[in-house]
Design an enzyme around this catalytic site. Structure first.
Site, PDB file in Angstrom:
ATOM      1  N   GLU A 291      50.415  43.680  32.166  1.00  0.00           N
ATOM      2  CA  GLU A 291      49.336  43.786  31.173  1.00  0.00           C
ATOM      3  C   GLU A 291      48.158  44.560  31.759  1.00  0.00           C
ATOM      4  OE1 GLU A 291      50.307  43.031  28.325  1.00  0.00           O
ATOM      5  OE2 GLU A 291      52.058  41.922  29.026  1.00  0.00           O
ATOM      6  N   HIS A 294      48.486  48.228  31.548  1.00  0.00           N
ATOM      7  CA  HIS A 294      48.212  48.726  30.192  1.00  0.00           C
ATOM      8  C   HIS A 294      46.729  49.051  29.978  1.00  0.00           C
ATOM      9  CE1 HIS A 294      51.951  48.465  28.052  1.00  0.00           C
ATOM     10  NE2 HIS A 294      52.093  47.171  28.158  1.00  0.00           N
TER      11      HIS A 294
END
Ligand SMILES: [Zn+2]
Length: 832
Positions: A291, A294
């Protein structure tokens, strides 16, 4: 509701530039609805033109455009038409929105442990208009000012740092430009642990009832977070720009996690309540790192349209493993990838639904979601590893940096990304990307040896591409071989044609087992030679290279699914090698695969008890030898708990007596035992309720549903089916757990009446279950009655033209698995 088409999105982004959103949410209106007051400022490149905004409200109170009121009745099918736009516009909408219970939109859940409510926003992929009015497409990014009114005792978190400004009112700092689907608000009596690193305020948060595991796991979570920040700062050369970094563990989350800038949401099962195996910690660390990557790739630079969603995920999948290996103690992350992520991806590749990694036309937003699978993640990451082998690592990173810098706070396409890599490397990627990215399916690679007196005379790698999807894929990988644990051969090879000579192996002793793609650098069906497969029971446990062992297991699993390896041969290797496995990912995943997939799918009904008994013996043997509290001990105990037919042992464990050390107080472990007891009819509804009262939590409730659905009684099945298919208040997680238990049955007779009902009742849930949640329900609830009649009904259902894309896609995948099981049983049925 209709889904935004690519043509509409292109037209709208040519017309509209969004300047800002100001969103006021009132979460203090009870458990059903919330207030949403939004001001959107935007420019229109052709004054006088018409457009529309997306709005999926429970009710709309007032609308005004540039001060002129619009009748709320104008909203139709999720859209509000905007007529005669000015050069600069201000739209103000006051609406009432509904909380969701399917994990999409603003999800609201009640924790049964204390009856406290929690809310979180998951707006991926097109749920933003159910929270605020917006131009819902990924290339219309804008900064956000969000304020939230919430009950007094709640904490509010979101993309910008949250400040409590007045009693029960929170203001979130203005954000950088965000795509609509990244906006989130998490609100409720969340408990928090805070830290700081390199000037970035850090927070982790969870439900009040999860305070203990949150605090227990905080050090590990912050450690991975800090290491990942340092690693990505160094690699990308761009500072993390979104202010604070919060990681919120939320209930009933559909995916693993979501990369909302500044406020990542995670499924809260990641806060393991009981003992956790090392691979479980690795998986969570991998998600933390995924994550975070990202934040750069996806959040700073967002894909222009959903057809490039794969690139976000392939990139994050690759980067998280790279970060774990380079910067954390999880240096075996690629082994985990081989046995977890790539096994998933190869399954997707075997299904008729397989598709190229990239370039799949997504004519509307929802259809893009159908191609978001193991191909996007696992194959995409493997393809990036091949790209790096092709252009060089320094060149790849230079290209990534240029792409992130050029497109900061904007959008990019695959062509932009490949263009940056081409510029950095000086290599033309046209043919490479056509073969690897734009053509579906995979090559089969194998090694053939000619030997004389035990010495290799010649060796070749064979590469076969599928006849119906020909491609000329270059591969870079290693071939390695072992006898009795000694590495006798290792060659680095670049394959550019159907036959490649392996000169490095000539003159070496012929190894007992030879593994193509031994370091798992490429994406291919790895075909092991017959002599290697025959030698595995005596040889595999001695191979010191965990990466190569993972490739062997992955190849065996692939072979079982393709009816090339019998389940009996798989279990022979399991008996011999599994109890000696030292890598935690291989140990736990192969056991789970054998128990939950190989035996129930591929072993015929009348031979399953014997196969389960084999697994149980392996588990008992390891449990006796393993050191208490280790991953070995825990993996063995879970296998024993799931496979034992010893009612005395199971009852004692369920009552907390004689448990393996470290599992005395482990609610999740107890549910494995109770599920086995339930499936065997050794407990009833009242007993399940009793265990539920000892674990009155969200997780306990879900497990109780699954156990009740597993009971081998007609009444229990009827109850579970009714709850699954007609009770509209059930959450996404409840439906999946009911489905998981339902088909557990000692014989087909108990459940076979439900096979035809599945094909009518489950697709009919489209009207009231979100597509994302329903796609999981369709897969998990698919009949486990492996007969030609099920296959006939399944084929009939797939041919229907009234299915939603998500239902259709999941049916195709479940049907493919059914047919694999039938083919294997037809080939090997009598042999087990
Ligand atoms: Zn991701």
């Amino acid at each position: 509701m209709r889904s935004l088409t690519l043509a509409e999105a292109r037209e709208r982004s040519s017309l509209i530039t969004v300047t800002s959103y100001a969103v006021e949410l009132d979460l203090d209106q009870g458990a059903e609805v919330f207030g949403s007051h939004t001001t959107v400022r935007f420019a229109c490149s052709r004054p006088g033109a018409d457009s529309w905004v997306d709005l999926k409200a429970h009710s709309v109170e007032t609308i005004s455009l540039n001060g002129e009121p619009i009748d709320p009745a104008e909203v139709s099918d999720g859209r509000l038409p905007l007529k005669g736009l000015a050069a600069d516009n201000e739209l103000v909408v006051a609406a009432t929105m509904a909380y969701s219970h399917d994990g999409q939109g603003l999800h609201r859940a009640t924790d049964p442990a204390d009856d406290l409510d929690y809310v979180y926003g998951h707006l991926f992929l097109d749920a933003a208009p159910s929270v605020y009015v917006c131009f819902d497409q990924p290339d219309l990014k804008a900064p956000y000012d969000v304020t939230v009114r919430a009950p007094l005792e709640w904490t509010v978190l979101g993309n910008g740092a949250a400040t409590r400004t007045a009693t029960g009112t929170w203001t979130l700092a203005t954000t950088k430009p965000l795509a609509t689907y990244f906006v989130t608000v998490c609100a409720g009596p969340y408990v928090s642990v805070r830290d700081e690193h390199d000037g970035i305020p850090l927070g982790i948060h969870a439900r009040t009832s999860l305070r203990e595991p949150l605090e227990r796991h905080a050090a590990e979570l912050f450690d991975v977070t800090k290491r990942s920040f340092d690693y990505f700062h160094g690699l990308f050369g761009i500072r993390y720009p979104f202010g604070e970094y919060h990681q919120v563990f939320v209930p009933e989350f559909n995916a693993g996690a979501m990369e909302n800038p500044g406020c990542v949401t995670f499924r809260d099962q990641y806060l393991y309540r009981g003992a956790a195996t090392r691979d479980e910690l690795l998986t969570r660390a991998n998600t933390v790192s995924h994550e975070m990557s990202h934040m750069w790739f996806g959040d700073i630079v967002t894909m222009q349209w959903w057809d490039d969603l794969w690139l976000n995920e392939s990139f994050a999948e690759y980067m998280s493993h790279r970060a774990l290996v380079d910067a954390t103690e999880y240096s075996d992350a690629w082994v985990d990838s081989s046995i977890v992520r790539k096994v998933w991806g190869y399954g997707a590749e075997r299904s008729p639904s397989t598709h190229p990694v990239a370039g799949v036309e997504a004519l509307d937003a929802q259809s893009a979601l159908q191609n978001f699978d193991g191909i996007s993640y696992a194959k995409g990451a493997a393809t990036l590893r091949q790209l790096i082998a092709y252009v060089g690592d320094d060149e790849f990173i230079a290209g990534v940096r240029a792409y992130l810098t050029d497109k900061s706070y904007g959008n990019g396409t695959l062509a932009d990304f490949l263009g940056a890599i081409e510029t950095a490397s000086g290599k033309d990627l046209e043919a490479w990307s056509r073969a690897w990215l734009l053509t579906a399916d995979r090559d089969t690679i194998s090694v053939e040896i000619d030997e004389q007196g035990g010495v290799v005379e010649s060796a070749v790698v064979r590469r076969e591409s599928p006849a119906d999807r020909p491609a000329d894929r270059p591969h870079a990988f290693h071939v390695a071989g072992w006898t009795d644990g000694r590495e006798l051969a290792r060659a680095s090879v670049t394959v550019t044609g159907p036959v490649t000579t392996l000169a490095d192996l000539e003159g070496t002793p012929e190894p007992a087992i030879l593994v193509p793609n031994a370091s798992d650098l490429t994406w291919a069906r790895v075909r092991l030679s017959d002599s290697t497969v025959a030698a595995l029971p005596s040889q595999l446990a001695q191979v010191p290279d965990a990466q190569a062992r993972a490739v062997v297991w992955s190849s065996l699993i692939d072979g079982v699914h393709g009816a090339a390896v019998s389940p009996d041969a798989f279990l022979d290797v399991f008996d011999a090698a599994w109890p000696h496995e030292s890598n935690s990912s291989i140990l736990t995943r192969v056991a789970a695969y054998a128990e939950h997939r190989v035996v129930p799918y591929f072993v015929p009904r009348d031979q399953q008890d014997a196969a389960v008994a084999r697994l149980n013996r392996a588990g008992v043997g390891l449990l006796e030898r393993a050191t208490a509290g280790t991953t070995e001990s825990l993996a063995a105990a879970r296998l024993v708990a799931g496979t034992s037919d010893d009612a005395t042992l199971l009852r004692a464990w369920a009552d907390g007596k004689g448990l393996p050390a470290g599992l005395e107080d482990d609610g999740d472990f107890r549910w494995i035992v109770v599920r086995n007891l339930a499936a065997r009819g050794l407990v009833g509804v009242a007993d399940v309720d009793d265990f539920r009262s000892k674990d009155d939590t969200l997780q306990g409730g879900l497990n109780a549903l699954m156990c009740r659905a597993s009971l081998p009684e007609a009444d229990a099945k009827a109850w579970a089916w009714e709850q699954l298919t007609t009770r509209q208040g059930r959450s996404n997680y409840e439906m999946v757990h009911l489905a998981r238990g339902f088909w557990v049955a000692p014989d087909d007779a108990l459940v076979e009446d439900y096979v035809p009902r599945y094909f009518t009742d489950v697709p009919a849930m489209s009207g009231w279950v979100g597509e994302d949640a329903l796609s999981r329900v369709v897969l998990v609830a698919f009949p486990r009655v492996f007969t030609d009649e099920t296959a006939r009904l399944s084929a009939e259902a797939i041919a229907r033209d009234d299915l939603t894309p998500a239902v259709h896609r999941s049916l195709v995948d479940a049907d493919a698995e059914l047919r694999e099981a039938l083919a294997s049983r037809a080939t090997f049925g009598a042999a087990v």
